[in-house]
Design a protein around this motif. Structure first.
Motif, PDB file in Angstrom:
ATOM      1  N   UNK A 177      31.022  39.612  39.153  1.00 54.55           N
ATOM      2  CA  UNK A 177      32.142  38.654  38.382  1.00 54.55           C
ATOM      3  C   UNK A 177      32.285  39.031  37.126  1.00 54.55           C
ATOM      4  N   UNK A 178      31.527  39.367  36.262  1.00 56.76           N
ATOM      5  CA  UNK A 178      31.528  39.858  34.934  1.00 56.76           C
ATOM      6  C   UNK A 178      32.611  40.859  34.728  1.00 56.76           C
ATOM      7  N   UNK A 179      32.621  41.806  35.633  1.00 57.34           N
ATOM      8  CA  UNK A 179      33.613  42.912  35.697  1.00 57.34           C
ATOM      9  C   UNK A 179      34.949  42.495  36.179  1.00 57.34           C
ATOM     10  N   UNK A 180      35.033  41.309  36.911  1.00 55.18           N
ATOM     11  CA  UNK A 180      36.333  40.901  37.480  1.00 55.18           C
ATOM     12  C   UNK A 180      36.812  40.238  36.472  1.00 55.18           C
ATOM     13  N   UNK A 181      36.143  39.304  35.762  1.00 58.51           N
ATOM     14  CA  UNK A 181      36.514  38.221  34.688  1.00 58.51           C
ATOM     15  C   UNK A 181      36.986  38.979  33.355  1.00 58.51           C
ATOM     16  N   UNK A 182      36.483  39.852  32.930  1.00 59.32           N
ATOM     17  CA  UNK A 182      36.762  40.837  32.001  1.00 59.32           C
ATOM     18  C   UNK A 182      38.294  41.256  31.994  1.00 59.32           C
ATOM     19  N   UNK A 183      38.583  41.350  33.398  1.00 57.39           N
ATOM     20  CA  UNK A 183      39.910  41.891  33.835  1.00 57.39           C
ATOM     21  C   UNK A 183      40.858  40.602  33.999  1.00 57.39           C
ATOM     22  N   UNK A 184      40.589  39.638  33.669  1.00 54.26           N
ATOM     23  CA  UNK A 184      41.339  38.318  34.169  1.00 54.26           C
ATOM     24  C   UNK A 184      42.946  38.571  33.706  1.00 54.26           C
ATOM     25  N   UNK A 185      43.737  38.213  34.344  1.00 59.52           N
ATOM     26  CA  UNK A 185      45.080  38.513  33.943  1.00 59.52           C
ATOM     27  C   UNK A 185      46.179  37.295  34.713  1.00 59.52           C
ATOM     28  N   UNK A 186      46.346  37.242  35.869  1.00 53.56           N
ATOM     29  CA  UNK A 186      47.214  36.364  36.402  1.00 53.56           C
ATOM     30  C   UNK A 186      47.093  34.910  36.130  1.00 53.56           C
ATOM     31  N   UNK A 187      45.845  34.333  36.039  1.00 56.32           N
ATOM     32  CA  UNK A 187      45.886  33.044  35.781  1.00 56.32           C
ATOM     33  C   UNK A 187      46.408  32.790  34.293  1.00 56.32           C
TER      34      UNK A 187
END
Length: 295
Positions: free
Chosen positions: A220-230
Protein backbone atom coordinates in the motif's frame (compact mmCIF):
# COMPACT_ATOMS: atom_id res chain seq x y z
CA UNK A 1 31.57 -28.62 -15.48
CA UNK A 2 30.91 -31.88 -17.29
CA UNK A 3 28.84 -32.25 -20.43
CA UNK A 4 26.24 -34.19 -18.44
CA UNK A 5 25.89 -31.36 -15.93
CA UNK A 6 25.49 -28.83 -18.75
CA UNK A 7 22.82 -30.94 -20.35
CA UNK A 8 20.99 -31.22 -17.04
CA UNK A 9 21.02 -27.43 -16.75
CA UNK A 10 19.53 -26.87 -20.19
CA UNK A 11 15.87 -27.58 -19.24
CA UNK A 12 16.04 -25.05 -16.40
CA UNK A 13 17.48 -22.41 -18.71
CA UNK A 14 14.76 -23.19 -21.26
CA UNK A 15 12.10 -22.50 -18.63
CA UNK A 16 13.73 -19.37 -17.18
CA UNK A 17 15.02 -17.91 -20.44
CA UNK A 18 11.70 -16.63 -21.89
CA UNK A 19 10.82 -14.96 -18.59
CA UNK A 20 14.24 -13.30 -18.38
CA UNK A 21 13.91 -12.10 -21.98
CA UNK A 22 10.47 -10.57 -21.36
CA UNK A 23 11.70 -9.06 -18.07
CA UNK A 24 14.64 -7.49 -19.90
CA UNK A 25 12.53 -6.10 -22.74
CA UNK A 26 9.55 -4.91 -20.67
CA UNK A 27 11.24 -3.62 -17.50
CA UNK A 28 15.02 -3.29 -17.58
CA UNK A 29 15.48 -1.67 -21.00
CA UNK A 30 12.63 0.88 -20.52
CA UNK A 31 14.04 1.69 -17.08
CA UNK A 32 17.48 2.40 -18.53
CA UNK A 33 15.96 4.38 -21.41
CA UNK A 34 13.96 6.43 -18.92
CA UNK A 35 17.11 7.22 -16.96
CA UNK A 36 18.81 8.37 -20.16
CA UNK A 37 15.75 10.44 -21.07
CA UNK A 38 15.88 12.22 -17.70
CA UNK A 39 19.34 13.54 -18.62
CA UNK A 40 18.05 15.30 -21.76
CA UNK A 41 16.03 18.38 -22.60
CA UNK A 42 13.47 16.90 -24.95
CA UNK A 43 9.89 17.32 -26.09
CA UNK A 44 7.61 14.93 -27.92
CA UNK A 45 8.65 16.19 -31.37
CA UNK A 46 12.44 15.87 -31.34
CA UNK A 47 15.51 14.03 -30.08
CA UNK A 48 16.45 16.85 -27.75
CA UNK A 49 19.90 17.52 -26.35
CA UNK A 50 21.93 16.12 -23.50
CA UNK A 51 21.69 18.28 -20.37
CA UNK A 52 23.32 16.16 -17.68
CA UNK A 53 21.81 16.75 -14.24
CA UNK A 54 20.15 20.04 -15.22
CA UNK A 55 16.66 18.54 -15.00
CA UNK A 56 17.32 17.29 -11.48
CA UNK A 57 18.78 20.62 -10.35
CA UNK A 58 15.74 22.41 -11.75
CA UNK A 59 13.44 19.86 -10.15
CA UNK A 60 14.76 20.30 -6.62
CA UNK A 61 14.46 24.07 -6.99
CA UNK A 62 10.86 23.82 -8.23
CA UNK A 63 8.38 24.73 -5.44
CA UNK A 64 5.51 23.08 -7.33
CA UNK A 65 7.37 19.76 -7.33
CA UNK A 66 8.27 20.23 -3.67
CA UNK A 67 4.62 20.80 -2.74
CA UNK A 68 3.52 17.80 -4.77
CA UNK A 69 6.10 15.67 -2.97
CA UNK A 70 4.80 16.84 0.42
CA UNK A 71 1.21 16.15 -0.68
CA UNK A 72 2.17 12.66 -1.80
CA UNK A 73 3.76 11.80 1.54
CA UNK A 74 0.86 13.28 3.49
CA UNK A 75 -1.81 11.39 1.60
CA UNK A 76 0.18 8.15 1.93
CA UNK A 77 0.44 8.71 5.70
CA UNK A 78 -3.32 9.30 5.82
CA UNK A 79 -4.19 6.22 3.80
CA UNK A 80 -1.79 3.40 4.74
CA UNK A 81 -2.32 3.19 8.54
CA UNK A 82 -6.11 3.64 8.29
CA UNK A 83 -6.40 1.20 5.41
CA UNK A 84 -4.36 -1.43 7.27
CA UNK A 85 -6.38 -1.09 10.48
CA UNK A 86 -9.78 -1.11 8.73
CA UNK A 87 -8.82 -4.08 6.55
CA UNK A 88 -7.66 -6.03 9.60
CA UNK A 89 -10.88 -5.19 11.46
CA UNK A 90 -13.02 -6.34 8.53
CA UNK A 91 -11.00 -9.54 8.20
CA UNK A 92 -11.47 -10.32 11.90
CA UNK A 93 -15.20 -9.65 11.66
CA UNK A 94 -15.69 -11.74 8.50
CA UNK A 95 -13.35 -14.62 9.31
CA UNK A 96 -16.14 -17.11 9.82
CA UNK A 97 -18.13 -19.65 7.87
CA UNK A 98 -21.61 -18.88 6.63
CA UNK A 99 -23.40 -17.34 3.69
CA UNK A 100 -23.77 -13.93 5.36
CA UNK A 101 -20.01 -13.55 5.91
CA UNK A 102 -19.32 -14.68 2.34
CA UNK A 103 -21.80 -12.13 0.96
CA UNK A 104 -20.24 -9.34 3.03
CA UNK A 105 -16.75 -10.32 1.89
CA UNK A 106 -17.94 -10.04 -1.70
CA UNK A 107 -19.55 -6.66 -1.05
CA UNK A 108 -16.43 -5.19 0.55
CA UNK A 109 -14.21 -6.57 -2.21
CA UNK A 110 -16.50 -5.39 -5.01
CA UNK A 111 -15.26 -1.79 -4.88
CA UNK A 112 -11.76 -2.99 -5.85
CA UNK A 113 -12.90 -4.08 -9.30
CA UNK A 114 -14.21 -0.63 -10.23
CA UNK A 115 -12.19 1.71 -12.42
CA UNK A 116 -10.79 4.89 -10.93
CA UNK A 117 -13.17 6.90 -13.14
CA UNK A 118 -16.24 5.22 -11.66
CA UNK A 119 -14.86 5.50 -8.12
CA UNK A 120 -14.16 9.23 -8.39
CA UNK A 121 -17.55 9.84 -10.00
CA UNK A 122 -19.28 8.10 -7.10
CA UNK A 123 -17.35 10.09 -4.53
CA UNK A 124 -17.92 13.40 -6.31
CA UNK A 125 -21.65 12.74 -5.89
CA UNK A 126 -21.03 12.00 -2.21
CA UNK A 127 -18.55 14.77 -1.30
CA UNK A 128 -19.81 17.69 -3.40
CA UNK A 129 -20.96 20.31 -0.85
CA UNK A 130 -23.75 21.78 -2.99
CA UNK A 131 -25.63 18.71 -4.22
CA UNK A 132 -23.69 15.77 -2.80
CA UNK A 133 -24.99 13.16 -0.40
CA UNK A 134 -23.01 14.43 2.58
CA UNK A 135 -23.96 18.00 1.74
CA UNK A 136 -27.66 17.16 1.65
CA UNK A 137 -27.41 15.28 4.95
CA UNK A 138 -25.58 18.22 6.54
CA UNK A 139 -28.22 20.67 5.26
CA UNK A 140 -30.98 18.45 6.60
CA UNK A 141 -29.31 18.57 10.02
CA UNK A 142 -28.90 22.33 9.83
CA UNK A 143 -25.11 22.13 9.55
CA UNK A 144 -22.90 23.82 6.98
CA UNK A 145 -21.58 21.20 4.51
CA UNK A 146 -17.82 20.60 4.54
CA UNK A 147 -16.14 21.69 1.28
CA UNK A 148 -14.07 18.55 0.82
CA UNK A 149 -13.29 19.25 -2.83
CA UNK A 150 -12.55 22.96 -2.58
CA UNK A 151 -10.81 23.40 0.78
CA UNK A 152 -7.00 23.14 0.89
CA UNK A 153 -7.25 21.54 4.32
CA UNK A 154 -9.78 18.89 3.28
CA UNK A 155 -8.81 18.02 -0.31
CA UNK A 156 -6.22 15.43 0.74
CA UNK A 157 -8.76 13.85 3.09
CA UNK A 158 -11.14 13.55 0.14
CA UNK A 159 -8.43 11.63 -1.73
CA UNK A 160 -7.73 9.48 1.34
CA UNK A 161 -11.38 8.57 1.96
CA UNK A 162 -11.94 7.73 -1.70
CA UNK A 163 -8.79 5.61 -1.91
CA UNK A 164 -9.51 3.67 1.30
CA UNK A 165 -13.02 2.81 0.08
CA UNK A 166 -11.64 1.74 -3.29
CA UNK A 167 -8.62 -0.22 -2.05
CA UNK A 168 -9.99 -2.04 1.00
CA UNK A 169 -10.71 -5.32 -0.79
CA UNK A 170 -7.22 -6.72 -1.39
CA UNK A 171 -5.77 -5.99 2.09
CA UNK A 172 -8.89 -7.51 3.65
CA UNK A 173 -8.44 -10.71 1.62
CA UNK A 174 -4.74 -10.86 2.51
CA UNK A 175 -5.57 -10.60 6.21
CA UNK A 176 -8.32 -13.21 5.82
CA UNK A 177 -5.81 -15.57 4.23
CA UNK A 178 -3.39 -14.90 7.08
CA UNK A 179 -6.04 -15.52 9.75
CA UNK A 180 -6.95 -18.85 8.20
CA UNK A 181 -3.32 -19.95 8.54
CA UNK A 182 -3.25 -19.40 12.31
CA UNK A 183 -3.48 -22.83 14.02
CA UNK A 184 -6.77 -23.29 15.86
CA UNK A 185 -4.86 -25.07 18.65
CA UNK A 186 -3.39 -21.76 19.76
CA UNK A 187 -6.83 -20.23 20.29
CA UNK A 188 -8.05 -23.36 22.08
CA UNK A 189 -5.06 -23.27 24.42
CA UNK A 190 -5.66 -19.57 25.12
CA UNK A 191 -9.32 -20.26 25.90
CA UNK A 192 -8.35 -23.05 28.31
CA UNK A 193 -5.96 -20.65 30.05
CA UNK A 194 -8.77 -18.10 30.42
CA UNK A 195 -7.14 -15.46 28.21
CA UNK A 196 -9.34 -12.49 27.33
CA UNK A 197 -10.18 -11.63 23.73
CA UNK A 198 -7.82 -8.66 23.77
CA UNK A 199 -4.96 -10.74 25.20
CA UNK A 200 -5.60 -13.47 22.61
CA UNK A 201 -5.59 -10.87 19.85
CA UNK A 202 -2.40 -9.20 21.11
CA UNK A 203 -0.48 -12.38 21.91
CA UNK A 204 -1.61 -14.74 19.14
CA UNK A 205 -3.36 -12.97 16.26
CA UNK A 206 -1.07 -9.96 15.83
CA UNK A 207 2.23 -11.92 15.94
CA UNK A 208 0.80 -14.55 13.58
CA UNK A 209 -0.17 -11.81 11.09
CA UNK A 210 3.20 -10.05 11.22
CA UNK A 211 4.32 -11.09 7.74
CA UNK A 212 0.90 -10.34 6.26
CA UNK A 213 0.90 -6.90 7.88
CA UNK A 214 4.36 -6.17 6.48
CA UNK A 215 3.18 -7.21 3.01
CA UNK A 216 0.05 -5.04 3.21
CA UNK A 217 1.95 -1.99 4.47
CA UNK A 218 4.68 -2.30 1.84
CA UNK A 219 2.26 -2.86 -1.04
CA UNK A 220 0.00 0.00 0.00
CA UNK A 221 2.88 2.40 0.63
CA UNK A 222 4.27 1.79 -2.85
CA UNK A 223 0.78 2.11 -4.36
CA UNK A 224 -0.20 5.33 -2.55
CA UNK A 225 3.08 7.05 -3.35
CA UNK A 226 2.00 6.62 -6.98
CA UNK A 227 -1.52 7.98 -6.44
CA UNK A 228 -2.74 9.70 -9.59
CA UNK A 229 -6.27 9.07 -10.85
CA UNK A 230 -8.07 10.25 -7.75
CA UNK A 231 -6.08 13.49 -7.67
CA UNK A 232 -6.65 14.17 -11.35
CA UNK A 233 -10.35 13.28 -11.55
CA UNK A 234 -11.64 14.19 -8.08
CA UNK A 235 -9.89 17.49 -7.34
CA UNK A 236 -7.76 18.18 -10.45
CA UNK A 237 -4.87 18.76 -8.07
CA UNK A 238 -6.60 21.74 -6.51
CA UNK A 239 -7.39 23.96 -4.90
CA UNK A 240 -4.17 25.82 -5.67
CA UNK A 241 -2.16 22.61 -5.89
CA UNK A 242 -3.20 21.42 -2.43
CA UNK A 243 -3.92 17.90 -3.72
CA UNK A 244 -1.43 17.68 -6.59
CA UNK A 245 0.62 14.49 -6.25
CA UNK A 246 3.98 13.71 -7.83
CA UNK A 247 2.47 11.53 -10.55
CA UNK A 248 -0.07 14.24 -11.40
CA UNK A 249 2.82 16.73 -11.56
CA UNK A 250 4.61 14.39 -13.98
CA UNK A 251 1.48 14.11 -16.12
CA UNK A 252 1.04 17.89 -16.26
CA UNK A 253 4.69 18.44 -17.19
CA UNK A 254 4.87 15.67 -19.79
CA UNK A 255 1.50 16.08 -21.52
CA UNK A 256 0.64 19.67 -20.64
CA UNK A 257 4.00 21.33 -21.22
CA UNK A 258 5.63 18.57 -23.34
CA UNK A 259 8.79 18.58 -21.21
CA UNK A 260 9.46 14.83 -21.32
CA UNK A 261 12.97 14.93 -19.89
CA UNK A 262 11.85 17.03 -16.92
CA UNK A 263 8.90 14.75 -16.25
CA UNK A 264 11.14 11.69 -16.48
CA UNK A 265 13.51 13.21 -13.93
CA UNK A 266 10.57 13.52 -11.54
CA UNK A 267 9.72 9.87 -12.25
CA UNK A 268 13.27 8.79 -11.41
CA UNK A 269 13.16 10.72 -8.13
CA UNK A 270 9.86 9.09 -7.23
CA UNK A 271 11.27 5.66 -8.11
CA UNK A 272 14.23 6.18 -5.78
CA UNK A 273 11.92 7.41 -2.99
CA UNK A 274 9.62 4.38 -3.30
CA UNK A 275 12.61 2.02 -3.38
CA UNK A 276 14.20 3.62 -0.30
CA UNK A 277 10.93 3.70 1.67
CA UNK A 278 10.14 0.06 0.83
CA UNK A 279 13.63 -1.18 1.69
CA UNK A 280 13.61 0.83 4.92
CA UNK A 281 10.27 -0.70 5.93
CA UNK A 282 11.58 -4.17 5.14
CA UNK A 283 14.78 -3.56 7.11
CA UNK A 284 12.97 -2.13 10.15
CA UNK A 285 10.44 -4.95 10.27
CA UNK A 286 13.24 -7.48 9.86
CA UNK A 287 15.15 -5.94 12.77
CA UNK A 288 11.98 -5.98 14.88
CA UNK A 289 11.46 -9.64 14.05
CA UNK A 290 15.04 -10.49 15.03
CA UNK A 291 14.56 -8.65 18.31
CA UNK A 292 11.42 -10.62 19.10
CA UNK A 293 13.19 -13.85 18.17
CA UNK A 294 16.06 -12.97 20.51
CA UNK A 295 13.70 -12.39 23.40
Amino acid sequence: MSAGTARRGDPGLAFVGPFLLVYLLVLILPMLHGLWLSLKVIDIWGDGRFAGLANYARLFADPVFGQSLINTFLVALMIVPLLTIIALGLALALNRAGRGAAVLRGIFFSSSILSVTIVTLIWRFILAPDAGLLGEVAKGMGVEPLPFLSSPGLALWALAITTIWWSIGLPMLLFLAGLQQVPADLYEAAALDGASRWRTFARITVPSLRRTTILVVMLQTAAQLQLFGQSQLLTAGGPSGASRTVVLFMNEVAFGRWELGYAQAAAEVLFVIILCVTLTQYWLTGRAGEGEGGR
